[in-house]
Design a protein around this motif. Sequence first.
Motif, PDB file in Angstrom:
ATOM      1  N   ALA A 135       0.828  -1.216   0.000  1.00 38.91           N
ATOM      2  CA  ALA A 135       0.000   0.000   0.000  1.00 38.91           C
ATOM      3  C   ALA A 135       0.859   1.261   0.000  1.00 38.91           C
ATOM      4  N   PHE A 136       2.110   1.161   0.410  1.00 35.71           N
ATOM      5  CA  PHE A 136       3.004   2.319   0.481  1.00 35.71           C
ATOM      6  C   PHE A 136       3.700   2.592  -0.849  1.00 35.71           C
ATOM      7  N   LEU A 137       3.486   1.755  -1.857  1.00 36.14           N
ATOM      8  CA  LEU A 137       4.100   1.958  -3.166  1.00 36.14           C
ATOM      9  C   LEU A 137       3.346   3.035  -3.941  1.00 36.14           C
ATOM     10  N   SER A 138       3.969   3.564  -4.993  1.00 32.92           N
ATOM     11  CA  SER A 138       3.289   4.542  -5.847  1.00 32.92           C
ATOM     12  C   SER A 138       2.259   3.821  -6.720  1.00 32.92           C
ATOM     13  N   GLU A 139       1.394   4.592  -7.388  1.00 29.23           N
ATOM     14  CA  GLU A 139       0.352   3.989  -8.225  1.00 29.23           C
ATOM     15  C   GLU A 139       0.950   3.095  -9.311  1.00 29.23           C
ATOM     16  N   ASP A 140       1.960   3.590 -10.016  1.00 32.54           N
ATOM     17  CA  ASP A 140       2.575   2.801 -11.083  1.00 32.54           C
ATOM     18  C   ASP A 140       3.231   1.543 -10.533  1.00 32.54           C
ATOM     19  N   GLU A 141       3.855   1.648  -9.376  1.00 30.54           N
ATOM     20  CA  GLU A 141       4.487   0.479  -8.766  1.00 30.54           C
ATOM     21  C   GLU A 141       3.445  -0.546  -8.335  1.00 30.54           C
ATOM     22  N   ARG A 142       2.294  -0.088  -7.835  1.00 27.38           N
ATOM     23  CA  ARG A 142       1.232  -1.027  -7.447  1.00 27.38           C
ATOM     24  C   ARG A 142       0.662  -1.736  -8.669  1.00 27.38           C
ATOM     25  N   ARG A 143       0.505  -1.028  -9.780  1.00 27.98           N
ATOM     26  CA  ARG A 143       0.025  -1.672 -11.016  1.00 27.98           C
ATOM     27  C   ARG A 143       1.015  -2.738 -11.480  1.00 27.98           C
ATOM     28  N   ALA A 144       2.308  -2.401 -11.486  1.00 27.12           N
ATOM     29  CA  ALA A 144       3.336  -3.370 -11.893  1.00 27.12           C
ATOM     30  C   ALA A 144       3.368  -4.549 -10.930  1.00 27.12           C
ATOM     31  N   LEU A 145       3.248  -4.268  -9.633  1.00 31.60           N
ATOM     32  CA  LEU A 145       3.240  -5.336  -8.631  1.00 31.60           C
ATOM     33  C   LEU A 145       2.067  -6.287  -8.857  1.00 31.60           C
ATOM     34  N   TYR A 146       0.906  -5.730  -9.141  1.00 32.81           N
ATOM     35  CA  TYR A 146      -0.276  -6.567  -9.384  1.00 32.81           C
ATOM     36  C   TYR A 146      -0.027  -7.509 -10.565  1.00 32.81           C
ATOM     37  N   ASP A 147       0.501  -6.994 -11.664  1.00 28.83           N
ATOM     38  CA  ASP A 147       0.787  -7.832 -12.832  1.00 28.83           C
ATOM     39  C   ASP A 147       1.787  -8.931 -12.491  1.00 28.83           C
ATOM     40  N   GLU A 148       2.809  -8.581 -11.713  1.00 29.54           N
ATOM     41  CA  GLU A 148       3.812  -9.580 -11.330  1.00 29.54           C
ATOM     42  C   GLU A 148       3.224 -10.630 -10.390  1.00 29.54           C
ATOM     43  N   LEU A 149       2.322 -10.218  -9.496  1.00 31.14           N
ATOM     44  CA  LEU A 149       1.676 -11.181  -8.596  1.00 31.14           C
ATOM     45  C   LEU A 149       0.781 -12.133  -9.363  1.00 31.14           C
ATOM     46  N   VAL A 150       0.046 -11.619 -10.340  1.00 33.95           N
ATOM     47  CA  VAL A 150      -0.807 -12.485 -11.164  1.00 33.95           C
ATOM     48  C   VAL A 150       0.040 -13.530 -11.860  1.00 33.95           C
ATOM     49  N   THR A 151       1.175 -13.104 -12.403  1.00 36.02           N
ATOM     50  CA  THR A 151       2.076 -14.040 -13.087  1.00 36.02           C
ATOM     51  C   THR A 151       2.696 -15.029 -12.103  1.00 36.02           C
ATOM     52  N   ALA A 152       3.153 -14.559 -10.954  1.00 38.63           N
ATOM     53  CA  ALA A 152       3.828 -15.423  -9.986  1.00 38.63           C
ATOM     54  C   ALA A 152       2.885 -16.437  -9.348  1.00 38.63           C
ATOM     55  N   LEU A 153       1.621 -16.071  -9.186  1.00 37.05           N
ATOM     56  CA  LEU A 153       0.666 -16.964  -8.521  1.00 37.05           C
ATOM     57  C   LEU A 153      -0.072 -17.872  -9.498  1.00 37.05           C
ATOM     58  N   ARG A 154       0.182 -17.703 -10.790  1.00 35.37           N
ATOM     59  CA  ARG A 154      -0.461 -18.554 -11.784  1.00 35.37           C
ATOM     60  C   ARG A 154       0.044 -19.977 -11.619  1.00 35.37           C
ATOM     61  N   PRO A 155      -0.852 -20.963 -11.660  1.00 35.53           N
ATOM     62  CA  PRO A 155      -0.400 -22.360 -11.547  1.00 35.53           C
ATOM     63  C   PRO A 155       0.569 -22.700 -12.677  1.00 35.53           C
ATOM     64  N   ARG A 156       1.495 -23.592 -12.389  1.00 34.01           N
ATOM     65  CA  ARG A 156       2.477 -23.993 -13.402  1.00 34.01           C
ATOM     66  C   ARG A 156       1.764 -24.630 -14.582  1.00 34.01           C
ATOM     67  N   GLY A 157       2.211 -24.230 -15.762  1.00 35.89           N
ATOM     68  CA  GLY A 157       1.630 -24.796 -16.977  1.00 35.89           C
ATOM     69  C   GLY A 157       0.374 -24.090 -17.446  1.00 35.89           C
ATOM     70  N   ALA A 158      -0.167 -23.191 -16.638  1.00 33.28           N
ATOM     71  CA  ALA A 158      -1.374 -22.462 -17.037  1.00 33.28           C
ATOM     72  C   ALA A 158      -1.018 -21.342 -17.999  1.00 33.28           C
ATOM     73  N   GLU A 159      -1.918 -21.097 -18.921  1.00 30.23           N
ATOM     74  CA  GLU A 159      -1.701 -20.018 -19.893  1.00 30.23           C
ATOM     75  C   GLU A 159      -1.985 -18.676 -19.254  1.00 30.23           C
ATOM     76  N   PRO A 160      -1.259 -17.633 -19.699  1.00 27.00           N
ATOM     77  CA  PRO A 160      -1.547 -16.298 -19.161  1.00 27.00           C
ATOM     78  C   PRO A 160      -2.942 -15.843 -19.584  1.00 27.00           C
ATOM     79  N   PRO A 161      -3.633 -15.040 -18.746  1.00 21.74           N
ATOM     80  CA  PRO A 161      -4.960 -14.552 -19.120  1.00 21.74           C
ATOM     81  C   PRO A 161      -4.872 -13.632 -20.328  1.00 21.74           C
ATOM     82  N   ARG A 162      -5.931 -13.647 -21.125  1.00 19.45           N
ATOM     83  CA  ARG A 162      -5.953 -12.814 -22.336  1.00 19.45           C
ATOM     84  C   ARG A 162      -6.780 -11.600 -22.149  1.00 19.45           C
TER      85      ARG A 162
END
Length: 172
Positions: free
Chosen positions: A145-172
Amino acid sequence: MPYTWTDPDTDPGSASAARELHLWPHNSLPRRGLAIFVLTTFTLLMVPLLALLGSVLLWGILPFILMAVGGIWLALSRSYYHRSILEVLTLTEDNAHLIRHNPNGALQDWECNRYWVSPQMHTTGGPVPFYVTLRGGGREVEIGAFLSEDERRALYDELVTALRPRGAEPPR
């Protein structure tokens, strides 16, 4: 960015492989810069007092200058204290574990089965725009929550990728 991912040192296929995310608030002024700033402020405030050397007025003005410099030092030191936060998200094959180290030394802990963890982004309605949370295990916890807006957006994208099950396709 004031966060880093650490990759596992062990074999990626082993159960002990863990990936960590470390987040901390950004401090634009390092401790040495703080000392230089306060010393410079003190020096510049003392220059006009050179004309008052040897007079009684010097002793009338000096306490106020010292209080001003002390107030600046106290305010900046307090700011450092409140920004001494560290969040560590550990992702193993089966588990997600978030620990928040607060400035007062208290720890906040959250753990969940990684399969059930889902990152959420609240574009409005949170304490800050683009508020990022992790939902799972019957709870929803904030992260970064202490990150800037752009950093929170980037963090969200990285979390989605990191938490994706192995072998799963990225969302479109």
